[in-house]
Design a protein around this motif. Structure first.
Motif, mmCIF file in Angstrom:
data_model
loop_
_atom_site.group_PDB
_atom_site.id
_atom_site.type_symbol
_atom_site.label_atom_id
_atom_site.label_comp_id
_atom_site.label_asym_id
_atom_site.label_seq_id
_atom_site.Cartn_x
_atom_site.Cartn_y
_atom_site.Cartn_z
ATOM 1 N N ASP B 224 5.188 -5.251 4.760
ATOM 2 C CA ASP B 224 3.913 -5.947 4.552
ATOM 3 C C ASP B 224 3.442 -5.783 3.113
ATOM 4 N N TYR B 225 2.949 -6.842 2.555
ATOM 5 C CA TYR B 225 2.359 -6.797 1.216
ATOM 6 C C TYR B 225 3.294 -6.121 0.216
ATOM 7 N N PHE B 226 4.500 -6.608 0.179
ATOM 8 C CA PHE B 226 5.484 -5.999 -0.715
ATOM 9 C C PHE B 226 5.051 -6.110 -2.181
ATOM 10 N N ILE B 227 4.343 -7.179 -2.513
ATOM 11 C CA ILE B 227 3.839 -7.322 -3.891
ATOM 12 C C ILE B 227 2.910 -6.143 -4.228
ATOM 13 N N ALA B 228 2.122 -5.730 -3.257
ATOM 14 C CA ALA B 228 1.248 -4.573 -3.489
ATOM 15 C C ALA B 228 2.081 -3.307 -3.721
ATOM 16 N N HIS B 229 3.125 -3.129 -2.926
ATOM 17 C CA HIS B 229 4.042 -2.006 -3.172
ATOM 18 C C HIS B 229 4.614 -2.090 -4.589
ATOM 19 N N LYS B 231 3.414 -3.604 -7.261
ATOM 20 C CA LYS B 231 2.405 -3.313 -8.280
ATOM 21 C C LYS B 231 2.126 -1.813 -8.326
ATOM 22 N N GLN B 232 1.987 -1.210 -7.165
ATOM 23 C CA GLN B 232 1.656 0.220 -7.099
ATOM 24 C C GLN B 232 2.730 1.080 -7.766
#
Lengths: 341, 341, 341, 341
Positions: B224-229, B231-232
């Motif tokens: 889920d929300y790999f883009i968030a991973h 960026k993090q």
């Protein structure tokens, strides 16, 4: 369609591409041990008037911030930053991912003051229960800030003095540093930044490079085995030449400053044009990001012809939007935009 | 001087550079939302015969490994890997930095077997005290391995079956995937890799790109929300076009496979030449890395004329060294090297 | 000397000690698998009217907070908390140590409102760039708060509704829960807390135990392999009996509530006495922590005879101090304190 | 039923309970600032003949290990440990949770040698690519080991010398230290352990306490702001008295050594009895854990009357089981067990 969404819309400055092509077949050592990285380091040392500067090239800003902060802080320390700082808001907790808290302070025009920092530090160090709190182990600033504003020489000097007094490093995020240095309202030079800051980075991604930021440790204060830190955080590129060569090009014949100047000229042309048409600005930005308050209806119409960034709701009827210029913005684009407004 | 130190000595394939130049002035959305990234994704979906593949581009291998592993594992899980795996030995603890243990298994020729993995998993799940141990939450393989060796189709299929049985993802590190796929001894195709693995990456940095790896989630199993991973962990490039365009080029007209084939042709020419001269190999590698056992004295002499990698001490008198060919190796270089040996 | 510094000055309630002595020689399984832990779980299930509650005993509050938050959040998520929340300010970054950001909201009397939380969540989920921000993955409240104040049933219900709407768990830190439940101004029962919260803990350390907090997951929502999470964070005691037996005792014959009531009676006697003498309160606390504004001079004099907590500077001439009562406070101590004031 | 499952089956030594009762009503400062903790520190300084020792009390072993290691290591460092070390196998990745790799070495009888450590360190420091590997920043040993075996004075001295040579701390996990110190085969005294180790801990949980371990930094080498590290990792108990008082009691009149001696006497009685009956031991343990090889059938029968630990499969027909004695084991229990075998 016109596009002022950001300062990383195009590829790289043509001179950079030319040199990539030119040097492409050379066999070079990896991991930053190539001659172009060495040359770029030399040139940045000269440009900063800091011969002992220790310089590393990283692919992007978030990784740079996370790396500098994690490698300099002790485990129980956090980093003081403005509540609007990039690390505070827009990096999906990259700093916390490495175990450190961002200690956010209220901002004014995107900035925090020496006085605020001093008070925070003083209160911390006089609190008998300080071991129950995160230790402030660093100060983080962006210059220009996320609102395009600039620290004055005096402001930075005073912040630096507070940091020195409390023996914590001052770290300046220069993702858009070029645009700050050449702004008509800037009274801060690159050597002064190197003097006041313990570590800062010179942004390439937003200022003419395909990608890349140059971390500059100015006081012989690079963390031990920084290459190990880089590798551990995934920040060590195999083909370091790609970053070295770009910075070598940007710091040859003042290219970095020239292309920054162009972006600022374009931003000022836009700003003057908007002022002439009585547009309201959210704040007075002297750099390449201009924040304009538009009526929602006008904003919606404009959207059909121009790409820009939504910044924040101003009130029920108005919105703050951002126009960004860059090293690649054409004067005709500014004129077309002004004609539409 | 001849140089066979690694497969990332040169810049990029000329077609990649040409397209960078050609598209440079286009204004494109950031963070991988550009049309070239979209096109690259399409082409990789076709090449993998996996239309539902979800694909992300990352700047380098360590960051890719850390990101895939951290985003897929639960906090109490670790990743099974060969004791010689890149994540086990040569990434300065990047996996542990994100909180996860590498559960290392003994290797043979750089590989682990389905049987070993099954035993490990079975023993874990029948242990009453398993909650006191790190849960095996993923299997990591490199293909080709760090010793240039290859998993056969049968081997990978069986490992995949074990992973499925225990409901843990199989992750294949393809930093040198091209060189494996076209090897004369390979019986594994790219679509088969997509079929057997839950996630893998197609290496660009070592196979013709300036930088970049393409992560392929094959089973609609992107976290889920790999883009968030991304960026993090500092893995989201602003100018995602740089990666997208390169993979778009590499997967146009089979370029990735052609240039991989060239590297293998060069490696086989070298291998045959060395065999003809009765050189001993540390193991039988069918890919672009060749491991040769030299007498220390000969090695020292060779060093003056050729750059290569020290691999490990073989015995008091002998050393294992590595010659790596790549997409950019010239036939004349091989012949000159053979002439010296 | 009189001492009102905190609510953890004494050892444990005498009934707890008696049972420790009584059961000391029994050989019991470790890690919470003993019969006293099982019995305590049963009793807490009854007291919360939540038969499916899943309950774990932990040695202290910070570890409990860190464990609950780290085990429930995904890596890119953070926890919403009041700016004065214990996790926000006084746990030395324990939450960030596990990789998660505390997303702090402005407080009023130590509390945040459903409306604030809703706005935050709404703004987050309507932001196109949300993947650049920390995802709000949980709400954390303290009850009573760090200022001794209480959420009303209505307030908690509304916060719970917002959390349900956005599908994130509501976590209530009940380090002083007993003192809140029996406060004359409380309209919240323990079963209601179990109903509105997804997870909460019942504080033992500050309410009669030697040490220990009972985590209650109320919705069959315990993270997978929670024992593994506990072990990994060092929160699994070998002699789990020590915690189980204490909670078993506290939840036998309403002991937890009786001793909490005593602390509140003492606090109210103090409060009434101070009001009668026209002392000013920093805020109106209905629980065992009373915050009084003293002139600095008076405070300095008082210090010689009474131990209390410095809370914060009120203005140049005044300071906020805290008196804490507890299950162990004697009425004579209150009367002596009042006589001094 | 007889129970030899572990050495933490009972509560605490009766003298500890008596003192808890006796001091229960005293109002004491929290977080280890109480007089009993101070007194315990004094007594441990005397017992270790290390007047400058810095001592902290923690609730359990895993938390102690995680805390010592995380607070002493730099981010890019890992800890060398035997492959059977507790941190390597049985703490659910607690060390990795804090970001550090356990660098495991092959063991013999649960131990590693100075020579192995030296070789590892030498190889690391002569490797040109060491910045791609985890830096060995500490050595971890258990004494007694997980197999009940002991380092000799000579062995520990030599390991200590290697650590000093490479300037990394030696950390000894003394979860069962008492049982090691009084073993008939031990030639290591507590002061010698303090001399050779940079940090170690004295186990209480398994040696007579309700819970608690005493960390001893022996060379004025406590990490800066260790209390902050403790708080951040959830290891700072509010009622520190609970730990201080227990260690104060254990180190009064040699209680710690006396009760350890009792456990060893019981273990030796068991061992002699088993040898007399021709039982086979998995290895020769001189401490309170005895590892016996039983035929599976006999093991199954024994299970009905005695609780013990399954250790590992020996071969198809045999299993290794563990009997543990402790400070609380009664001679009659040993005799009953022997009668059954």
């Amino acid at each position: 369609m016109l596009n002022f969404e950001s300062d990383y819309l195009e590829g790289a400055h043509e001179k950079i591409l030319a040199r990539l092509v030119e040097t492409n077949q050379e066999k070079l050592s990896g991991y930053g041990r190539d001659k172009y990285s060495a040359s770029a380091i030399d040139k940045i040392r000269q440009a900063t008037l800091c011969p002992e500067a220790e310089i590393y090239f990283i692919s992007g800003g978030t990784l740079t911030n996370a790396l500098v902060i994690a490698s300099l802080l002790k485990k129980y320390e956090g980093v003081i930053a403005p509540e609007t700082g990039h690390i505070t808001t827009h990096e999906t907790g990259a700093i916390e991912f490495s175990g450190h808290k961002v200690l956010s302070l209220p901002q004014t025009n995107g900035k925090i003051s020496a006085e605020q920092i001093r008070e925070y530090l003083e209160q911390f160090w006089t609190d008998d229960n300080r071991e129950f709190m995160v230790f402030p182990g660093m100060v983080y600033l962006s210059h220009p800030t996320e609102y395009g504003t600039l620290y004055s020489q005096e402001e930075l000097k005073m912040i630096s003095a507070v940091c020195q007094q409390y023996k914590i490093p001052l770290f300046l995020d220069g993702a858009r540093l070029g645009y700050g240095l050449v702004s008509p309202e800037s009274d801060l030079s690159l050597p002064q930044i190197a003097e006041y800051c313990d570590v800062f980075y010179i942004g390439g991604t937003k200022v003419g490079a395909l990608l890349g930021e140059a971390i500059v440790f100015t006081k012989k204060n690079t963390p031990d085995y920084f290459i190990a830190h880089m590798k551990q955080q995934g920040a060590l590129l195999a083909k370091g030449r790609l970053l070295g060569l770009q910075f070598d090009t940007l710091f040859t014949n003042q290219l970095y400053f020239q292309i920054s100047q162009h972006a600022i000229d374009m931003a000022m042309r836009l700003k003057q044009g908007l002022l002439a048409k009585n547009y309201r600005f959210y704040l007075d930005s002297p750099t390449n990001q201009q924040f304009v308050i538009l009526e929602n209806k006008q904003m919606e119409e404009l959207k059909r012809q121009v790409a820009f960034s939504f910044w924040e709701k101003y009130d029920e009827q108005h919105t703050v939007i951002r126009f960004a210029t860059s090293w690649a913005t054409k004067q005709t684009e500014i004129d077309e935009l002004l004609a539409l407004l």
